[in-house]
Enzyme design. Structure first.
Site, PDB file in Angstrom:
ATOM      1  N   THR A   1       0.854  -1.171   0.000  1.00 59.31           N
ATOM      2  CA  THR A   1       0.000   0.000   0.000  1.00 59.31           C
ATOM      3  C   THR A   1       0.894   1.227   0.000  1.00 59.31           C
ATOM      4  O   THR A   1       1.974   1.198   0.605  1.00 59.31           O
ATOM      5  CB  THR A   1      -0.920   0.038   1.238  1.00 59.31           C
ATOM      6  OG1 THR A   1      -1.406   1.369   1.445  1.00 59.31           O
ATOM      7  CG2 THR A   1      -0.206  -0.392   2.499  1.00 59.31           C
ATOM      8  N   ASN A   2       0.464   2.290  -0.668  1.00 59.15           N
ATOM      9  CA  ASN A   2       1.203   3.551  -0.608  1.00 59.15           C
ATOM     10  C   ASN A   2       0.912   4.315   0.678  1.00 59.15           C
ATOM     11  O   ASN A   2       1.816   4.774   1.373  1.00 59.15           O
ATOM     12  CB  ASN A   2       0.843   4.430  -1.808  1.00 59.15           C
ATOM     13  CG  ASN A   2       1.488   3.980  -3.102  1.00 59.15           C
ATOM     14  OD1 ASN A   2       2.609   4.344  -3.417  1.00 59.15           O
ATOM     15  ND2 ASN A   2       0.761   3.176  -3.860  1.00 59.15           N
ATOM     16  N   THR A   3      -0.373   4.449   0.999  1.00 56.99           N
ATOM     17  CA  THR A   3      -0.779   5.308   2.119  1.00 56.99           C
ATOM     18  C   THR A   3      -0.121   4.916   3.432  1.00 56.99           C
ATOM     19  O   THR A   3       0.368   5.778   4.178  1.00 56.99           O
ATOM     20  CB  THR A   3      -2.307   5.278   2.285  1.00 56.99           C
ATOM     21  OG1 THR A   3      -2.916   5.785   1.098  1.00 56.99           O
ATOM     22  CG2 THR A   3      -2.744   6.100   3.477  1.00 56.99           C
TER      23      THR A   3
ATOM     24  N   CYS B   1      -1.515   5.021  -5.712  1.00 57.06           N
ATOM     25  CA  CYS B   1      -2.333   4.178  -4.851  1.00 57.06           C
ATOM     26  C   CYS B   1      -2.383   2.828  -5.532  1.00 57.06           C
ATOM     27  O   CYS B   1      -2.532   2.756  -6.764  1.00 57.06           O
ATOM     28  CB  CYS B   1      -3.736   4.756  -4.685  1.00 57.06           C
ATOM     29  SG  CYS B   1      -4.846   3.684  -3.742  1.00 57.06           S
ATOM     30  N   THR B   2      -2.245   1.762  -4.795  1.00 58.54           N
ATOM     31  CA  THR B   2      -2.068   0.454  -5.422  1.00 58.54           C
ATOM     32  C   THR B   2      -3.315  -0.047  -6.140  1.00 58.54           C
ATOM     33  O   THR B   2      -3.230  -1.019  -6.891  1.00 58.54           O
ATOM     34  CB  THR B   2      -1.608  -0.579  -4.377  1.00 58.54           C
ATOM     35  OG1 THR B   2      -2.494  -0.565  -3.247  1.00 58.54           O
ATOM     36  CG2 THR B   2      -0.182  -0.291  -3.917  1.00 58.54           C
TER      37      THR B   2
END
Length: 229
Positions: A83-85, A196-197
């Site tokens: 995940t990016n976040t 964002c994935t």
């Protein structure tokens, strides 16, 4: 090969892409019936979303760090946070590990710099676009980062949580993303980060006039290369 520990479920839709992409790269590079040795922990994403929106980042960081330690104890030789976040909490995770943490921001920035770009347009969750943890990571690689306007950011974020994380891919949402990307290019972005994935489920290279960088694919490829080295 080295075993990779995946922290997934944020959302499971994109975690499934990680599993597929990592194994495809290993197969393509090594041939025969080779696939990647992987360990995975998959979260209940509803619990993570509630932590995000309530600002319970310390609680989330402690949980992610504990999961990373469990994967290390189980034999993982590197950790990939799918995940990016939640890379906002990368320092909390890294502080508890004795093995490498493969950072999605670093992997993406290195790919962008290798292509010769400097001014990037960033799409992602509201947290990724508005908080400093991700943009600062990119700027550390000497990248200039542009984010959408407030109204555009709200739409990009809504589509991620209300649609893509549920596996919903809608034509009106694709058109909205195309508009947002066009606006970033109009402001001077020479490439777009799909930060964002889940975004790769909705748009890609055919949806904008500049090169796109799919963080899901880049992160998965980096993890696969680590496993094979």
């Amino acid at each position: 090969m080295q075993t990779i520990g995946l922290i997934g479920g944020m959302s499971w839709e994109s975690t499934a892409l990680y599993y597929k992409l990592i194994n495809e790269r290993v197969r393509d590079r090594m041939g025969k019936l080779h696939s990647a040795p992987l360990l995975m922990y998959s979260y209940d994403f509803q619990e993570i979303k509630e932590m995000q929106y309530a600002g319970r980042w310390a609680e989330a960081g402690a949980s992610l760090a504990e999961v990373a330690q469990r994967l290390e104890r189980a034999g993982a030789r590197a950790i990939v946070l799918c995940t990016n976040t939640m890379h906002k909490l990368a320092p909390d995770i890294q502080a508890k590990l004795t093995i490498p943490f493969i950072d999605i921001g670093d992997a993406t920035a290195e790919r962008i710099r290798a292509r010769g770009y400097r001014r990037v347009g960033l799409l992602g969750t509201i947290f990724t676009m508005e908080q400093n943890f991700y943009t600062d990571r990119l700027r550390a690689h000497d990248l200039d980062v542009l984010v959408p306007t407030a109204e555009e950011r709200a739409d990009v974020n809504r589509i991620i949580y209300d649609e893509l994380c549920l596996g919903v891919v809608a034509a009106p949402s694709r058109r909205r993303y195309q508009e947002v990307m066009a606006a970033l290019v109009g402001r001077g972005a020479d490439c777009i980060i799909l930060g964002c994935t889940e975004i790769t489920m909705l748009v890609g290279a055919a949806d904008t006039t500049v090169e796109t960088f799919d963080t899901t694919a880049i992160h998965a490829e980096t993890a696969a290369d680590f496993a094979m080295r």
